[in-house]
Design an enzyme around this catalytic site. Structure first.
Site, PDB file in Angstrom:
ATOM      1  N   LYS A 287       0.756  -1.534  -0.126  1.00  0.00           N
ATOM      2  CA  LYS A 287      -0.228  -0.010  -0.258  1.00  0.00           C
ATOM      3  C   LYS A 287       0.996   1.247  -0.186  1.00  0.00           C
ATOM      4  O   LYS A 287      -0.284   2.760  -0.463  1.00  0.00           O
ATOM      5  CB  LYS A 287      -0.888   0.389   1.468  1.00  0.00           C
ATOM      6  CG  LYS A 287      -0.092  -0.219   2.915  1.00  0.00           C
ATOM      7  CD  LYS A 287      -1.664  -0.320   3.891  1.00  0.00           C
ATOM      8  CE  LYS A 287      -0.459  -0.045   5.130  1.00  0.00           C
ATOM      9  NZ  LYS A 287      -1.504  -0.192   6.253  1.00  0.00           N
TER      10      LYS A 287
ATOM     11  N   ARG B  14      -8.478  -1.715  16.299  1.00  0.00           N
ATOM     12  CA  ARG B  14      -8.805  -1.607  15.382  1.00  0.00           C
ATOM     13  C   ARG B  14      -9.711  -1.656  15.486  1.00  0.00           C
ATOM     14  O   ARG B  14     -10.905  -2.324  15.345  1.00  0.00           O
ATOM     15  CB  ARG B  14      -7.600  -0.687  14.484  1.00  0.00           C
ATOM     16  CG  ARG B  14      -7.380  -0.197  13.159  1.00  0.00           C
ATOM     17  CD  ARG B  14      -6.548   0.476  12.923  1.00  0.00           C
ATOM     18  NE  ARG B  14      -6.592  -1.019  11.844  1.00  0.00           N
ATOM     19  CZ  ARG B  14      -5.190  -1.436  11.223  1.00  0.00           C
ATOM     20  NH1 ARG B  14      -4.882   0.039  10.896  1.00  0.00           N
ATOM     21  NH2 ARG B  14      -4.771  -1.828  10.261  1.00  0.00           N
TER      22      ARG B  14
HETATM   23  C1  LIG Z   1      -0.441  -2.165   6.688  1.00  0.00           C
HETATM   24  C2  LIG Z   1      -0.388  -2.955   6.940  1.00  0.00           C
HETATM   25  C3  LIG Z   1      -0.066  -4.297   7.000  1.00  0.00           C
HETATM   26  C4  LIG Z   1       1.519  -4.100   7.118  1.00  0.00           C
HETATM   27  O1  LIG Z   1       2.107  -2.930   8.448  1.00  0.00           O
HETATM   28  P1  LIG Z   1       3.241  -2.343   7.827  1.00  0.00           P
HETATM   29  O2  LIG Z   1       3.975  -1.722   9.075  1.00  0.00           O
HETATM   30  O3  LIG Z   1       4.184  -1.539   7.122  1.00  0.00           O
HETATM   31  O4  LIG Z   1       3.975  -3.794   7.934  1.00  0.00           O
HETATM   32  C5  LIG Z   1      -0.197  -5.190   7.685  1.00  0.00           C
HETATM   33  N1  LIG Z   1      -1.213  -5.367   7.895  1.00  0.00           N
HETATM   34  C6  LIG Z   1      -2.515  -5.021   8.075  1.00  0.00           C
HETATM   35  C7  LIG Z   1      -3.730  -5.024   8.702  1.00  0.00           C
HETATM   36  C8  LIG Z   1      -2.377  -3.189   7.874  1.00  0.00           C
HETATM   37  O5  LIG Z   1      -3.396  -2.079   7.181  1.00  0.00           O
END
Ligand SMILES: *Cc1c(COP(=O)(O)O)cnc(C)c1O
Length: 365
Positions: free
Chosen positions: A36, A131
């Site tokens: 993302k 969350r």
């Molecule tokens: C963004 C996200 C991740 C990845 O997080 P990082 O800290 O970039 O490794 C993993 N799981 C979910 C649900 C996320 O929204």
């Protein structure tokens, strides 16, 4: 070369991904590469695949669409619970999604039946960060409803910590997730293929000597791109922390006083102006602003100090290293600044690789 731009070193990102894949494999944990922060860049996705990743994740269906359109056929995981209005795209473009709402999974089921496909779901469990996630007490009843849904397969369970409230993944909450996985398997007589423990914030726990229990997957974004773990923002040993660099260009450079003059009211972003009178300095303006960067996440070269920014102007003190108009300045970024500049259409993304000459200096729109 056009500025501002992000210079993205695909070899360093590939090295980071491979190192994490290898180290976690020794602990029985697979990696979902989370795309993302790069808006699903097909170049970065291909770098992940070359590094041994075989599951790609993204929170935005648009990013997944972009990778699919670029010909990437690898299994993809939607890591944010789908919007009701997106379920048809989700079953068409992804193989598995993270879910916490029965209503959404019913809609996914209808969409999967209509599209004559099967769709895997991973049930997210709330472990305290507040969350996404099903409350643990509601997990069993959710599982029994999901198991009855046509064209939906229960692939596993998962959790996400350290994002909203900063709750650190540790032996205790990971043990809770493991125990829930075992409980579901025993209650329903099935095997959960994936128990996805979390994101980059889980790495300290994952590399510790504690038992990994049933957890066999992590979803990693920041640690691959920036080489650091997000809990204390410490570099991870053996990983590159400079794979992504922001370059901006000087458009004004002058000796000016440090004190503004006139009747002082609010500035554009409601912040106070300079208060300390340091006499005259050489200040430069770079053609980049809050629309493209998060000011607090930029790391300037040691002889340059960031003073302030408005929408389109970044103001630095360059008294120790006078910058000429047209000069370029290179910055390191934290996650927040990287996210903002990756998302800005005004920042060119320049993918570099030194290993494969055919890919050399591909500028992407
Ligand atoms: C963004 C996200 C991740 C990845 O997080 P990082 O800290 O970039 O490794 C993993 N799981 C979910 C649900 C996320 O929204």
């Amino acid at each position: 070369m056009s500025a501002p731009r992000l210079e993205i070193d695909l070899d360093k990102i590939g090295h980071n991904a491979r190192a994490l894949v290898d180290r976690l494999a020794r602990r029985g944990i697979s990696v979902t590469a989370v795309m993302k922060a790069s808006l699903g860049s097909p170049d970065i996705a291909r770098t992940m695949l070359e590094a041994g990743i075989n599951l790609i994740g993204d929170s935005r269906i648009e990013n997944i669409e972009r990778m699919r359109e670029a010909g990437i056929t690898t299994p993809m995981m939607l890591i944010r619970t789908p919007m009701m209005s997106d379920v048809h795209r989700v079953v068409r473009l992804t193989d598995v999604s993270l879910n916490s709402e029965i209503t959404v999974m019913r809609a996914l089921s209808h969409a999967a039946v209509a599209a004559k496909v099967r769709h895997d779901v991973i049930l997210m469990v709330e472990l305290g960060d507040l969350r996404e996630g099903i409350m643990p007490a509601d997990l069993t009843s959710t599982v029994s409803q999901v198991l009855a849904m046509p064209n939906i397969d229960l692939k596993g369970i998962g959790a996400n910590l350290a994002c909203r409230s900063g709750v650190a993944p540790d032996e205790k909450n990971m043990e809770t997730l493991s125990a829930l996985a075992v409980m579901i398997e025993q209650t329903f007589g099935l095997t959960l293929d994936i128990v996805s423990g979390g994101n980059s914030a889980n790495l300290n726990w994952a590399f510790s000597d504690n038992s990994k229990g049933r957890i066999n997957n992590l979803r990693l974004g920041e640690s691959i791109l920036l080489g650091c773990e997000p809990l204390h923002r410490q570099p991870i040993e053996g990983l590159h922390t400079d794979a992504i660099t922001l370059v901006a260009e000087v458009i004004e450079s002058k000796r000016k006083p440090t004190q503004p003059w006139g009747d002082i009211a609010q500035s554009a972003f409601g912040e106070e102006g300079p208060t300390l009178n340091r006499g005259k300095i050489t200040q430069a303006i770079l053609a980049i602003g809050r629309q493209d960067i998060d000011l607090t996440g930029l790391v300037a070269p040691t002889d340059i100090t960031i003073l302030s920014a408005s929408s389109d102007h970044l103001i630095v003190d360059c008294s120790h290293h006078v910058l000429q108009v047209g000069a370029e300045v290179r910055f390191q970024l934290n996650y927040s600044a990287m996210l903002r500049s990756m998302t800005s259409p005004f920042v060119t993304k320049l993918m570099k690789t030194y290993l494969t000459p055919s890919h050399l200096h591909r500028a992407l729109p």
